[in-house]
Design an enzyme around this catalytic site. Sequence first.
Site, PDB file in Angstrom:
ATOM      1  N   LYS A   1     -19.332 135.313  24.461  1.00  0.00           N
ATOM      2  CA  LYS A   1     -20.352 134.402  23.928  1.00  0.00           C
ATOM      3  C   LYS A   1     -21.636 135.163  23.641  1.00  0.00           C
ATOM      4  O   LYS A   1     -22.096 135.943  24.478  1.00  0.00           O
ATOM      5  CB  LYS A   1     -20.619 133.265  24.926  1.00  0.00           C
ATOM      6  CG  LYS A   1     -19.453 132.294  25.045  1.00  0.00           C
ATOM      7  CD  LYS A   1     -19.781 131.151  25.985  1.00  0.00           C
ATOM      8  CE  LYS A   1     -18.554 130.315  26.276  1.00  0.00           C
ATOM      9  NZ  LYS A   1     -18.374 129.170  25.404  1.00  0.00           N
TER      10      LYS A   1
ATOM     11  N   ASP B   1      -9.601 127.812  37.466  1.00  0.00           N
ATOM     12  CA  ASP B   1      -9.766 127.724  36.010  1.00  0.00           C
ATOM     13  C   ASP B   1     -11.139 128.239  35.559  1.00  0.00           C
ATOM     14  O   ASP B   1     -11.249 128.818  34.485  1.00  0.00           O
ATOM     15  CB  ASP B   1      -9.589 126.252  35.585  1.00  0.00           C
ATOM     16  CG  ASP B   1      -9.563 126.063  34.073  1.00  0.00           C
ATOM     17  OD1 ASP B   1      -8.911 126.880  33.395  1.00  0.00           O
ATOM     18  OD2 ASP B   1     -10.185 125.107  33.572  1.00  0.00           O
TER      19      ASP B   1
ATOM     20  N   LYS C   1      -6.456 134.577  30.280  1.00  0.00           N
ATOM     21  CA  LYS C   1      -6.560 134.018  31.611  1.00  0.00           C
ATOM     22  C   LYS C   1      -5.738 132.732  31.679  1.00  0.00           C
ATOM     23  O   LYS C   1      -5.500 132.161  30.617  1.00  0.00           O
ATOM     24  CB  LYS C   1      -8.015 133.777  31.974  1.00  0.00           C
ATOM     25  CG  LYS C   1      -8.677 132.614  31.191  1.00  0.00           C
ATOM     26  CD  LYS C   1      -9.952 132.180  31.811  1.00  0.00           C
ATOM     27  CE  LYS C   1      -9.761 131.039  32.760  1.00  0.00           C
ATOM     28  NZ  LYS C   1      -9.549 129.726  32.144  1.00  0.00           N
TER      29      LYS C   1
ATOM     30  N   GLU D   1     -18.944 120.367  31.821  1.00  0.00           N
ATOM     31  CA  GLU D   1     -18.250 119.940  30.597  1.00  0.00           C
ATOM     32  C   GLU D   1     -18.214 118.422  30.573  1.00  0.00           C
ATOM     33  O   GLU D   1     -18.065 117.790  31.623  1.00  0.00           O
ATOM     34  CB  GLU D   1     -16.808 120.451  30.609  1.00  0.00           C
ATOM     35  CG  GLU D   1     -16.681 121.952  30.605  1.00  0.00           C
ATOM     36  CD  GLU D   1     -15.218 122.348  30.496  1.00  0.00           C
ATOM     37  OE1 GLU D   1     -14.742 122.491  29.378  1.00  0.00           O
ATOM     38  OE2 GLU D   1     -14.553 122.478  31.536  1.00  0.00           O
TER      39      GLU D   1
ATOM     40  N   LYS E   1     -15.450 118.952  35.130  1.00  0.00           N
ATOM     41  CA  LYS E   1     -15.071 118.248  33.897  1.00  0.00           C
ATOM     42  C   LYS E   1     -15.603 116.826  33.994  1.00  0.00           C
ATOM     43  O   LYS E   1     -15.857 116.317  35.077  1.00  0.00           O
ATOM     44  CB  LYS E   1     -13.550 118.229  33.754  1.00  0.00           C
ATOM     45  CG  LYS E   1     -12.993 119.634  33.529  1.00  0.00           C
ATOM     46  CD  LYS E   1     -11.706 119.613  32.728  1.00  0.00           C
ATOM     47  CE  LYS E   1     -11.151 121.001  32.512  1.00  0.00           C
ATOM     48  NZ  LYS E   1     -11.862 121.778  31.491  1.00  0.00           N
TER      49      LYS E   1
ATOM     50  N   ASP F   1      12.286 134.129  21.419  1.00  0.00           N
ATOM     51  CA  ASP F   1      12.179 133.634  22.788  1.00  0.00           C
ATOM     52  C   ASP F   1      11.726 134.843  23.612  1.00  0.00           C
ATOM     53  O   ASP F   1      12.475 135.819  23.751  1.00  0.00           O
ATOM     54  CB  ASP F   1      13.548 133.112  23.242  1.00  0.00           C
ATOM     55  CG  ASP F   1      13.537 132.686  24.701  1.00  0.00           C
ATOM     56  OD1 ASP F   1      12.601 133.075  25.442  1.00  0.00           O
ATOM     57  OD2 ASP F   1      14.468 131.974  25.116  1.00  0.00           O
TER      58      ASP F   1
ATOM     59  N   HIS G   1     -13.295 134.618  27.941  1.00  0.00           N
ATOM     60  CA  HIS G   1     -14.005 134.388  26.676  1.00  0.00           C
ATOM     61  C   HIS G   1     -15.512 134.178  26.873  1.00  0.00           C
ATOM     62  O   HIS G   1     -16.279 134.305  25.939  1.00  0.00           O
ATOM     63  CB  HIS G   1     -13.355 133.262  25.856  1.00  0.00           C
ATOM     64  CG  HIS G   1     -13.688 131.881  26.304  1.00  0.00           C
ATOM     65  ND1 HIS G   1     -13.039 131.270  27.335  1.00  0.00           N
ATOM     66  CD2 HIS G   1     -14.595 130.977  25.849  1.00  0.00           C
ATOM     67  CE1 HIS G   1     -13.532 130.052  27.504  1.00  0.00           C
ATOM     68  NE2 HIS G   1     -14.478 129.840  26.608  1.00  0.00           N
TER      69      HIS G   1
ATOM     70  N   HIS H   1     -15.032 132.659  34.795  1.00  0.00           N
ATOM     71  CA  HIS H   1     -16.257 132.482  34.012  1.00  0.00           C
ATOM     72  C   HIS H   1     -17.525 132.492  34.881  1.00  0.00           C
ATOM     73  O   HIS H   1     -18.491 133.179  34.586  1.00  0.00           O
ATOM     74  CB  HIS H   1     -16.224 131.173  33.220  1.00  0.00           C
ATOM     75  CG  HIS H   1     -15.027 131.022  32.335  1.00  0.00           C
ATOM     76  ND1 HIS H   1     -14.447 132.075  31.676  1.00  0.00           N
ATOM     77  CD2 HIS H   1     -14.286 129.929  31.987  1.00  0.00           C
ATOM     78  CE1 HIS H   1     -13.412 131.627  30.957  1.00  0.00           C
ATOM     79  NE2 HIS H   1     -13.296 130.346  31.145  1.00  0.00           N
TER      80      HIS H   1
END
Length: 488
Positions: A182, A235, A148, A216, A340, A94, A178, A240
Amino acid sequence: METNPEPQATLDLVIFGGAGDLSVRKLLPALYMAHLHKTLPEDTRIVALGRHAWDRAAFTAFVDDKVRAFIAPAELDAGAWGRFIERLVYVSLDATRAEDYAGLAAALRAGADRVYYLATAPTLFTAICAHLHGAGLVDAKSRVVLEKPLGHDLASARAINDEVARYFSESQTFRIDHYLGKETVQNLMVLRFGNAIFEPLWRSPSIKSVQITVAESVGVGSRAGFYDGTGALRDMVQNHLLQLLCIVAMEPPVSLDPDAVRDEKLKVLRSLRPMTVADVARDTVRGQYTAGNVDGERAAGYLQEANVPANSETETFVALRAHINNWRWANVPFFLRTGKRMAERRSEIVIEFAPLPYSLFPDTPRQSVNRLLIRLQPEEHVQLQMMAKQPGSGMKLRPVSLDLDLQSAMTGRRAEAYERLLIDVIKGRLTHFMRRDELEAAWAWAEPVLDGWKSLGDKPRPYAAGSWGPAASSALMAREDSTWSEET
Ligand code: BG6
């Protein structure tokens, strides 16, 4: 200059949240791929930590069951998979309990290099670092990887950074975005700085506008618990999209050393024009998807997704116009857009060159005729849109494009972002990780947008799943006499 000591051959890579979503979907598959392709150093063990009271056998059975689905079938080699499983260790822990770290200490090998990957909620980051230190598990060679989102605003990001810095120096701290891992994003630097033809034109007034889209087709899926308190600006845009903007807009760095590159990106972030409430009202569009059709299938609206409160006002789409206050980019709008449940998965950068100063040909379009389109996802290609003469009598023009299909031009394996970044961490290479000042500068720009929405009582505009977002997003472009790339 941030540098790291040469890594040793013996490494314990410790993953907090080792049985969590990120670990299962991204980290363990990436480590398997590195193992398969022999880039993971031979004497590396992966120590997964989680709250389940599992023994090693229960954990490896879990990995065997869950992780394979995230590896391309052609890459699943039974022998390699078996040897990969042998590298795994599991410790039940934990993260908030200091006493549990004794179990971790017992599992780590004396003298091994240690990488701690914090794939947990950011609220746990500071406790984990303090407990690692308290248990004597941090030395000058240890590294920490922070996933993140790092904080939810500038103050919380600073608080986390301050606390982590008590135990890990900046050169030991790897903040993941990330997108920087790429292949296509790294290639953007080569496109800009490995070719001579673009640089003289890469500025105002030769460039009229820049658009950056990360669309997306997926919805929020099972992540509403995290996403509903986060939204698309935190987000995607704060990290990004701003990182992509930095690579497009930065000055040529003096070298590829981590700090040389990160200094230039920092300058861009610090040059972003701060948004006033009036700017937020005029230059940003928030959206939230409603039911629709995506990829030929019926998709639920955001409010109908599991664990989303019925009255949620979280944005699943953002479009905005940003400006960079420096000589190179004066008066060049940067349009950023992400969402999204959009019409398709597509990430691209479009450089729109200035219109002709004067046209000889009667049917030349009024708008810009030359665009450089850099597609990052799902396929990688670069396209330069130009005008050519339509065959036949008269001087009729027709748009054509010079196409560079990088997928077929370059053979060879393209590693996933996480695989590439994990190997960078192991080798101590910081170039593709965010430095503290960069991250904080990104928050310093993004936070007034969030505050602006709050003070304006801004509600997200509905858009049908499977569309390109609210109509107001096209209107934002139209004001500048521009269009999103799919509208041309
Ligand atoms: C993550 C976001 O950082 O990036 C997700 O939290 C998003 O919401 C993902 O889906 C997109 O990454 P990619 O690599 O699929 O474009």
